[in-house]
Design an enzyme around this catalytic site. Structure first.
Site, mmCIF file in Angstrom:
data_model
loop_
_atom_site.group_PDB
_atom_site.id
_atom_site.type_symbol
_atom_site.label_atom_id
_atom_site.label_comp_id
_atom_site.label_asym_id
_atom_site.label_seq_id
_atom_site.Cartn_x
_atom_site.Cartn_y
_atom_site.Cartn_z
ATOM 1 N N HIS A 1 22.047 -47.459 90.424
ATOM 2 C CA HIS A 1 23.250 -46.942 91.080
ATOM 3 C C HIS A 1 24.268 -48.077 91.138
ATOM 4 O O HIS A 1 23.892 -49.251 91.177
ATOM 5 C CB HIS A 1 22.873 -46.465 92.494
ATOM 6 N N GLN B 1 31.589 -38.686 94.284
ATOM 7 C CA GLN B 1 31.297 -38.415 92.874
ATOM 8 C C GLN B 1 30.723 -37.016 92.658
ATOM 9 O O GLN B 1 30.749 -36.508 91.540
ATOM 10 C CB GLN B 1 30.323 -39.464 92.330
ATOM 11 N N ASN C 1 29.985 -46.718 99.283
ATOM 12 C CA ASN C 1 29.352 -45.803 98.345
ATOM 13 C C ASN C 1 30.357 -44.731 97.899
ATOM 14 O O ASN C 1 31.486 -44.677 98.393
ATOM 15 C CB ASN C 1 28.123 -45.176 99.014
ATOM 16 N N CYS D 1 28.582 -42.718 89.218
ATOM 17 C CA CYS D 1 28.732 -43.830 90.158
ATOM 18 C C CYS D 1 29.325 -45.061 89.502
ATOM 19 O O CYS D 1 30.122 -45.775 90.097
ATOM 20 C CB CYS D 1 27.382 -44.171 90.758
#
Ligand SMILES: *[C@@H]1O[C@H](CO)[C@@H](O)[C@H](O)[C@H]1NC(C)=O
Ligand SMILES: *[C@@H]1O[C@H](CO)[C@@H](O)[C@H](O)[C@H]1NC(C)=O
Ligand SMILES: *[C@@H]1O[C@H](CO)[C@@H](O)[C@H](O)[C@H]1NC(C)=O
Length: 306
Positions: free
Chosen positions: A259, A126, A276, A132
């Site tokens: 997040h 990102q 992630n 996110c």
């Protein structure tokens, strides 16, 4: 040169070298880090300031790693950021725990461990944008099509950043609602709406690909059941994730979330495997293990594309 002078010179040289080697391992480490991450700072002042933060982070990681714990911390692309900078730049999953409890599921049946991490599209990054939430939504959306249709297309996060007005672009947003946006308006292929890492005007609101809907799960049992089908979108509190490099992480101080990520598996102990969106240089090739239970608030918001 006479012998005395040479001796004196050698002594001075040795003293200088040993002075440097005592003083400078941190500087050497810092130089190596800057080289590895192609980091350049605007001024000497900034460079020194970043060096101070680098040292603080390093010392904290060493201290944490010397404790008997299940995870390790280390220097990565975030090594010159303060915790506050890290939070404000990289964490943009806004807390949203309005969940509908699904009462229809009465019994559970799932394998004792699952790892889908290698079945998905390559890890994305990102960058310096609190987007996110869009990576979490798109990650779950892509997973749905990989597992239900066998097609591994990559879809656009920028589309959501620019067009999903329920969220706030690079200033954060809601992964669950972003999934709804894709199902209402259709997703666009990544290559047709590439990632720009910044807020832009909406360039194309609608795309061709929709799933049927979204299911929100609420308990650990339901999460295992859902993940056993395919990866799902989850929210977490990631303020302490900055230096994570390996192991099962459990050092979250807060379960309110900031997040959004994708849950891609679990192990026999029930620990969660998380994908992630900070590139492959962070964590375990872009992943983190979280201890079983509601570690880092991982059970607070579970959204599955259906
Ligand atoms: C889809 O899978 C193929 C074959 O495994 C791979 O070559 C390709 O890179 C994948 N596409 C994406 C977008 O990851
Ligand atoms: C589903 O699979 C078919 C056949 O491979 C493909 O043509 C189609 O584009 C896929 N649909 C999606 C939404 O990925
Ligand atoms: C937990 O995190 C939220 C959101 O980041 C923050 O508002 C709150 O102050 C935190 N609570 C504690 C105890 O740190």
């Amino acid at each position: 040169m006479n012998k005395a002078l040479i001796a004196l010179f050698t002594t001075v040289l040795l003293a200088t070298t040993s002075y440097l080697s005592q003083e400078d391992p941190m500087r050497t480490l810092y130089s190596e880090w800057k080289q590895q991450y192609q980091a350049r700072f605007a001024s000497q002042f900034e460079d020194e300031y970043r060096f101070e933060i680098f040292k603080q982070n390093y010392n904290y990681y060493q201290e944490e790693n010397s404790r008997q714990s299940s995870y390790k911390l280390g220097l990565n692309q975030f090594a010159t950021l303060t915790d506050e900078e890290f939070e404000s730049i990289y964490l943009g999953g806004l807390d949203d725990s309005h969940v509908q409890i699904d009462e229809t599921i009465k019994s559970y049946n799932y394998p004792e461990s699952i790892d889908w991490s290698t079945k998905l599209n390559p890890i994305k990054n990102q960058g310096q944008c609190g987007s996110c939430w869009s990576f979490s939504a798109v990650g779950a959306f892509e997973a749905y099509f990989i597992f239900t249709n066998g097609s591994n297309f990559s879809y656009s996060e920028q589309h959501l950043v620019d067009c999903d007005k329920y969220s706030y672009g690079c200033n954060g947003g809601f992964a669950g609602n972003a999934i709804d946006y894709l199902n209402r308006n259709g997703a666009i292929l990544e290559k047709n709406y590439p990632y720009a890492m910044k807020d832009q005007d909406c360039q194309k609101a609608t795309g061709d690909t929709k799933a049927k809907g979204r299911k929100t799960w609420t308990t650990a049992e339901q999460a295992y059941e859902a993940i056993a089908q395919y990866p799902i979108s989850v929210s977490v509190h990631a303020s302490n994730w900055k230096g994570y490099t390996e192991g099962v992480f459990n050092n979250c101080i807060n379960t309110s979330t900031n997040h959004a990520v994708v849950a891609v598996g679990y192990d026999k102990k029930g620990n969660w495997l998380i994908r992630n969106s900070w590139g492959t240089g962070w964590g375990l090739q872009g992943h983190i293990w979280l201890e079983s239970g509601n570690t880092c608030g991982v059970l607070r918001r579970l959204d599955q594309v259906i």
